[in-house]
Design a protein around this motif. Structure first.
Motif, PDB file in Angstrom:
ATOM      1  N   SER A  89       8.804 -79.459 -23.449  1.00  0.00           N
ATOM      2  CA  SER A  89       9.960 -78.724 -23.970  1.00  0.00           C
ATOM      3  C   SER A  89      11.100 -78.669 -22.959  1.00  0.00           C
ATOM      4  O   SER A  89      12.268 -78.542 -23.329  1.00  0.00           O
ATOM      5  CB  SER A  89       9.548 -77.301 -24.378  1.00  0.00           C
ATOM      6  OG  SER A  89       9.023 -76.585 -23.266  1.00  0.00           O
ATOM      7  N   LYS A  90      10.768 -78.783 -21.667  1.00  0.00           N
ATOM      8  CA  LYS A  90      11.807 -78.788 -20.631  1.00  0.00           C
ATOM      9  C   LYS A  90      12.759 -79.972 -20.812  1.00  0.00           C
ATOM     10  O   LYS A  90      13.934 -79.894 -20.437  1.00  0.00           O
ATOM     11  CB  LYS A  90      11.173 -78.853 -19.239  1.00  0.00           C
ATOM     12  CG  LYS A  90      10.255 -77.698 -18.897  1.00  0.00           C
ATOM     13  CD  LYS A  90       9.591 -77.922 -17.559  1.00  0.00           C
ATOM     14  CE  LYS A  90       8.612 -76.805 -17.219  1.00  0.00           C
ATOM     15  NZ  LYS A  90       7.908 -77.044 -15.931  1.00  0.00           N
ATOM     16  N   ASN A  91      12.232 -81.058 -21.359  1.00  0.00           N
ATOM     17  CA  ASN A  91      13.032 -82.274 -21.500  1.00  0.00           C
ATOM     18  C   ASN A  91      13.996 -82.241 -22.684  1.00  0.00           C
ATOM     19  O   ASN A  91      14.748 -83.181 -22.887  1.00  0.00           O
ATOM     20  CB  ASN A  91      12.104 -83.487 -21.621  1.00  0.00           C
ATOM     21  CG  ASN A  91      11.192 -83.635 -20.420  1.00  0.00           C
ATOM     22  OD1 ASN A  91      11.622 -83.517 -19.280  1.00  0.00           O
ATOM     23  ND2 ASN A  91       9.910 -83.868 -20.666  1.00  0.00           N
ATOM     24  N   LEU A  92      13.960 -81.155 -23.449  1.00  0.00           N
ATOM     25  CA  LEU A  92      14.900 -81.025 -24.565  1.00  0.00           C
ATOM     26  C   LEU A  92      16.346 -80.983 -24.075  1.00  0.00           C
ATOM     27  O   LEU A  92      17.273 -81.216 -24.854  1.00  0.00           O
ATOM     28  CB  LEU A  92      14.587 -79.752 -25.363  1.00  0.00           C
ATOM     29  CG  LEU A  92      13.293 -79.778 -26.182  1.00  0.00           C
ATOM     30  CD1 LEU A  92      13.015 -78.399 -26.768  1.00  0.00           C
ATOM     31  CD2 LEU A  92      13.361 -80.828 -27.288  1.00  0.00           C
ATOM     32  N   LEU A  93      16.519 -80.708 -22.781  1.00  0.00           N
ATOM     33  CA  LEU A  93      17.865 -80.672 -22.219  1.00  0.00           C
ATOM     34  C   LEU A  93      18.546 -82.035 -22.310  1.00  0.00           C
ATOM     35  O   LEU A  93      19.780 -82.128 -22.258  1.00  0.00           O
ATOM     36  CB  LEU A  93      17.814 -80.206 -20.761  1.00  0.00           C
ATOM     37  CG  LEU A  93      19.143 -79.867 -20.085  1.00  0.00           C
ATOM     38  CD1 LEU A  93      19.877 -78.778 -20.858  1.00  0.00           C
ATOM     39  CD2 LEU A  93      18.911 -79.417 -18.653  1.00  0.00           C
ATOM     40  N   VAL A  94      17.755 -83.095 -22.468  1.00  0.00           N
ATOM     41  CA  VAL A  94      18.319 -84.436 -22.648  1.00  0.00           C
ATOM     42  C   VAL A  94      19.241 -84.467 -23.861  1.00  0.00           C
ATOM     43  O   VAL A  94      20.213 -85.229 -23.913  1.00  0.00           O
ATOM     44  CB  VAL A  94      17.187 -85.475 -22.798  1.00  0.00           C
ATOM     45  CG1 VAL A  94      17.745 -86.839 -23.174  1.00  0.00           C
ATOM     46  CG2 VAL A  94      16.389 -85.578 -21.499  1.00  0.00           C
ATOM     47  N   PHE A  95      18.960 -83.615 -24.853  1.00  0.00           N
ATOM     48  CA  PHE A  95      19.759 -83.576 -26.068  1.00  0.00           C
ATOM     49  C   PHE A  95      21.048 -82.777 -25.892  1.00  0.00           C
ATOM     50  O   PHE A  95      21.837 -82.669 -26.838  1.00  0.00           O
ATOM     51  CB  PHE A  95      18.951 -82.970 -27.220  1.00  0.00           C
ATOM     52  CG  PHE A  95      17.815 -83.839 -27.688  1.00  0.00           C
ATOM     53  CD1 PHE A  95      18.030 -84.825 -28.629  1.00  0.00           C
ATOM     54  CD2 PHE A  95      16.536 -83.664 -27.175  1.00  0.00           C
ATOM     55  CE1 PHE A  95      16.986 -85.626 -29.066  1.00  0.00           C
ATOM     56  CE2 PHE A  95      15.490 -84.451 -27.603  1.00  0.00           C
ATOM     57  CZ  PHE A  95      15.708 -85.440 -28.549  1.00  0.00           C
ATOM     58  N   GLY A  96      21.264 -82.200 -24.701  1.00  0.00           N
ATOM     59  CA  GLY A  96      22.446 -81.384 -24.467  1.00  0.00           C
ATOM     60  C   GLY A  96      23.747 -82.125 -24.709  1.00  0.00           C
ATOM     61  O   GLY A  96      24.643 -81.630 -25.406  1.00  0.00           O
ATOM     62  N   ALA A  97      23.859 -83.323 -24.154  1.00  0.00           N
ATOM     63  CA  ALA A  97      25.079 -84.112 -24.325  1.00  0.00           C
ATOM     64  C   ALA A  97      25.288 -84.481 -25.791  1.00  0.00           C
ATOM     65  O   ALA A  97      26.408 -84.481 -26.293  1.00  0.00           O
ATOM     66  CB  ALA A  97      25.006 -85.379 -23.463  1.00  0.00           C
ATOM     67  N   GLY A 103       6.521 -66.924 -15.543  1.00  0.00           N
ATOM     68  CA  GLY A 103       5.901 -68.022 -14.816  1.00  0.00           C
ATOM     69  C   GLY A 103       5.969 -69.349 -15.540  1.00  0.00           C
ATOM     70  O   GLY A 103       5.935 -70.406 -14.919  1.00  0.00           O
ATOM     71  N   SER A 104       6.078 -69.308 -16.871  1.00  0.00           N
ATOM     72  CA  SER A 104       6.092 -70.533 -17.678  1.00  0.00           C
ATOM     73  C   SER A 104       7.213 -70.461 -18.707  1.00  0.00           C
ATOM     74  O   SER A 104       7.014 -69.955 -19.821  1.00  0.00           O
ATOM     75  CB  SER A 104       4.744 -70.721 -18.384  1.00  0.00           C
ATOM     76  OG  SER A 104       3.689 -70.789 -17.446  1.00  0.00           O
ATOM     77  N   PRO A 105       8.401 -70.963 -18.371  1.00  0.00           N
ATOM     78  CA  PRO A 105       9.529 -70.928 -19.316  1.00  0.00           C
ATOM     79  C   PRO A 105       9.217 -71.603 -20.635  1.00  0.00           C
ATOM     80  O   PRO A 105       9.641 -71.131 -21.700  1.00  0.00           O
ATOM     81  CB  PRO A 105      10.637 -71.673 -18.561  1.00  0.00           C
ATOM     82  CG  PRO A 105      10.258 -71.554 -17.117  1.00  0.00           C
ATOM     83  CD  PRO A 105       8.773 -71.562 -17.085  1.00  0.00           C
ATOM     84  N   GLU A 106       8.469 -72.719 -20.586  1.00  0.00           N
ATOM     85  CA  GLU A 106       8.156 -73.439 -21.815  1.00  0.00           C
ATOM     86  C   GLU A 106       7.261 -72.605 -22.732  1.00  0.00           C
ATOM     87  O   GLU A 106       7.350 -72.699 -23.957  1.00  0.00           O
ATOM     88  CB  GLU A 106       7.492 -74.783 -21.497  1.00  0.00           C
ATOM     89  CG  GLU A 106       6.119 -74.712 -20.858  1.00  0.00           C
ATOM     90  CD  GLU A 106       6.131 -74.383 -19.378  1.00  0.00           C
ATOM     91  OE1 GLU A 106       5.047 -74.158 -18.820  1.00  0.00           O
ATOM     92  OE2 GLU A 106       7.227 -74.352 -18.783  1.00  0.00           O
ATOM     93  N   ARG A 107       6.411 -71.771 -22.148  1.00  0.00           N
ATOM     94  CA  ARG A 107       5.560 -70.907 -22.966  1.00  0.00           C
ATOM     95  C   ARG A 107       6.368 -69.774 -23.578  1.00  0.00           C
ATOM     96  O   ARG A 107       6.189 -69.429 -24.747  1.00  0.00           O
ATOM     97  CB  ARG A 107       4.415 -70.363 -22.110  1.00  0.00           C
ATOM     98  CG  ARG A 107       3.472 -69.430 -22.861  1.00  0.00           C
ATOM     99  CD  ARG A 107       2.296 -69.024 -22.000  1.00  0.00           C
ATOM    100  NE  ARG A 107       1.512 -70.186 -21.616  1.00  0.00           N
ATOM    101  CZ  ARG A 107       0.456 -70.129 -20.813  1.00  0.00           C
ATOM    102  NH1 ARG A 107       0.081 -68.967 -20.292  1.00  0.00           N
ATOM    103  NH2 ARG A 107      -0.224 -71.223 -20.508  1.00  0.00           N
ATOM    104  N   ILE A 108       7.262 -69.204 -22.783  1.00  0.00           N
ATOM    105  CA  ILE A 108       8.096 -68.106 -23.271  1.00  0.00           C
ATOM    106  C   ILE A 108       8.976 -68.573 -24.427  1.00  0.00           C
ATOM    107  O   ILE A 108       9.190 -67.851 -25.400  1.00  0.00           O
ATOM    108  CB  ILE A 108       8.962 -67.536 -22.127  1.00  0.00           C
ATOM    109  CG1 ILE A 108       8.076 -66.760 -21.156  1.00  0.00           C
ATOM    110  CG2 ILE A 108      10.071 -66.640 -22.661  1.00  0.00           C
ATOM    111  CD1 ILE A 108       8.825 -66.209 -19.956  1.00  0.00           C
ATOM    112  N   LEU A 109       9.470 -69.812 -24.328  1.00  0.00           N
ATOM    113  CA  LEU A 109      10.353 -70.343 -25.367  1.00  0.00           C
ATOM    114  C   LEU A 109       9.704 -70.283 -26.742  1.00  0.00           C
ATOM    115  O   LEU A 109      10.353 -69.953 -27.738  1.00  0.00           O
ATOM    116  CB  LEU A 109      10.747 -71.782 -25.030  1.00  0.00           C
ATOM    117  CG  LEU A 109      11.577 -72.523 -26.087  1.00  0.00           C
ATOM    118  CD1 LEU A 109      12.923 -71.831 -26.285  1.00  0.00           C
ATOM    119  CD2 LEU A 109      11.768 -73.979 -25.689  1.00  0.00           C
ATOM    120  N   PHE A 110       8.409 -70.594 -26.803  1.00  0.00           N
ATOM    121  CA  PHE A 110       7.737 -70.656 -28.092  1.00  0.00           C
ATOM    122  C   PHE A 110       6.965 -69.382 -28.436  1.00  0.00           C
ATOM    123  O   PHE A 110       6.649 -69.151 -29.605  1.00  0.00           O
ATOM    124  CB  PHE A 110       6.775 -71.857 -28.122  1.00  0.00           C
ATOM    125  CG  PHE A 110       7.472 -73.181 -28.071  1.00  0.00           C
ATOM    126  CD1 PHE A 110       8.155 -73.655 -29.169  1.00  0.00           C
ATOM    127  CD2 PHE A 110       7.457 -73.946 -26.914  1.00  0.00           C
ATOM    128  CE1 PHE A 110       8.805 -74.882 -29.135  1.00  0.00           C
ATOM    129  CE2 PHE A 110       8.103 -75.166 -26.862  1.00  0.00           C
ATOM    130  CZ  PHE A 110       8.793 -75.639 -27.975  1.00  0.00           C
TER     131      PHE A 110
END
Length: 297
Positions: A26-34, A266-273
C-alpha cells in the motif's frame, strides 16, 4: 499427483506470498500521485503504465524484504513475533525464497525499463538504498528516518517519470514531510513498546527519546501543513485545491490521535485499512482532487 503433494505445493505458494509482505504494498500507491494530479491530461496508456510502475515497486520492495529476512532468519528465531515469519520458522526454504524474490526483482526491472530507463535507474537506487538501510543505515540516528522518507519521495518521482510530467518542488516537499512524519511516528511507537516491555530492542532506539521524537513531529507537522497549503495556491493549478486542506489537517491529527491515545503508529499500511476515519479521509481526498481538477478547474 497425490493430494498431499498438491497441498504441499499450495502451502509453499502461500508462504512465498506471505514472504513478499503484500500488506506493505500500500505504501507504493504514492506512485499514482502524479497520475491523480494530472489525470485530466493523461491517457489510458498512462494509467496502465503507472499500474505497471506500481507493480515494479512492489516486487522490488518485496525483494528487499526477502534479503532482510534471509540475512536475519537465525536471529529472528528468538524474536517473539518475527520467529513466525516463513524463513525464521523453518516453514519456507530460504534459498527458494531468495530465488523467487530475485526473479520478481528482475521482472520489476524489465517492467521499469519498458516505461523509461530513468525509472529503472531510480528503482535500482531505491533497491540499493533499502538494502543499505537493512544492513546498517537503520542503526544511524536521524539518517534512518530520513531514508524512510526518501523512499516515499522516490515513489512520487517515479510516478512523474512514468507518465512524463514534471513534479513540482512543493509536491516533493509535502511528500517528504508527510513521509518523515510517518517515519518519526514509527520510531516513537517502537520506543514506546520498548519502554513498556512489549517490543524487541532496536539499536538505534538507544539514541532517541519520546520527548525528542514528539518535538521533531511537531516541527514536521507544522511544516507539512504550511507546505501543503502553499502547494494548493502555487502549484499552477486551480486555487480550489485549498478545499482539500481540511482533509489533510484532519488526517494528520487523526494519526496523531492514534499515536498518542491508542498507542498505534508502528504500521502505517495497517492503519490505512484498519482505521475507518483514516481510510475514509484518504478516499474523500482522492475524490475531491479528481472533482476539483476535473470539473472545477
Amino acid at each position: 499427483m497425490e493430494a498431499s503433494a498438491i497441498i504441499h505445493k499450495a502451502s509453499v505458494a502461500k508462504l512465498l506470498i506471505i514472504q513478499l509482505r503484500p500488506r506493505q504494498w500500500s505504501k507504493n500507491l504514492l506512485v499514482f500521485g502524479a497520475l491523480l494530479f494530472s489525470f485530466r491530461s493523461v491517457s489510458f496508456t498512462d494509467a496502465w503504465q503507472t499500474l505497471a510502475g506500481f507493480v515494479a515497486f512492489c516486487f522490488t520492495a518485496s525483494m528487499v524484504y526477502v534479503i532482510n529476512d534471509f540475512a536475519d532468519r537465525k536471529a529472528d528465531q528468538f524474536h517473539p513475533v518475527k520467529k513466525h515469519r516463513p524463513m525464521a520458522s523453518g516453514a519456507l526454504n530460504p534459498y527458494l525464497a531468495l530465488l523467487f524474490g530475485a526473479l520478481l526483482f528482475l521482472f520489476s526491472l524489465f517492467l521499469s525499463y519498458k516505461q523509461t530507463p530513468t525509472f529503472t535507474l531510480l528503482l535500482l537506487a531505491y533497491f540499493f538504498m533499502n538494502v543499505g538501510y537493512s544492513f546498517g543505515l537503520k542503526h544511524m540516528v536521524i539518517i534512518d528516518m530520513m531514508i524512510i522518507a526518501a523512499g516515499f519521495v522516490m515513489r512520487a518521482v517515479a510516478g512523474g517519470l512514468i507518465i512524463r510530467v514534471p513534479i513540482t518542488p512543493w509536491f516533493l516537499i509535502c511528500t517528504m514531510l508527510l513521509s518523515l512524519f510517518l517515519a518519526v511516528s514509527k520510531r516513537r511507537h517502537e520506543l514506546h513498546l520498548l519502554q513498556s516491555g512489549k517490543g524487541a530492542h532496536r539499536k538505534v532506539l538507544e539514541h532517541y527519546s519520546i520527548a525528542m521524537l514528539d518535538q521533531i513531529n511537531a516541527v514536521v507537522i507544522a511544516a507539512a501543513i504550511i507546505s501543503y497549503s502553499l502547494f494548493t495556491f502555487t502549484s499552477g493549478r486551480t486555487i480550489h485545491l485549498m478545499w482539500t486542506i481540511p482533509l489533510v489537517i484532519y488526517g494528520i491529527f487523526r494519526y496523531l490521535y492514534l499515536i498518542h491515545i491508542e498507542d498505534k503508529g508502528g504500521s502505517p499500511e495497517r492503519i490505512l485499512f484498519e482505521d475507518k476515519p483514516i481510510l475514509i479521509t484518504v478516499l474523500l481526498y482522492a475524490a475531491a482532487v479528481v472533482f476539483i481538477l476535473g470539473v472545477v478547474e
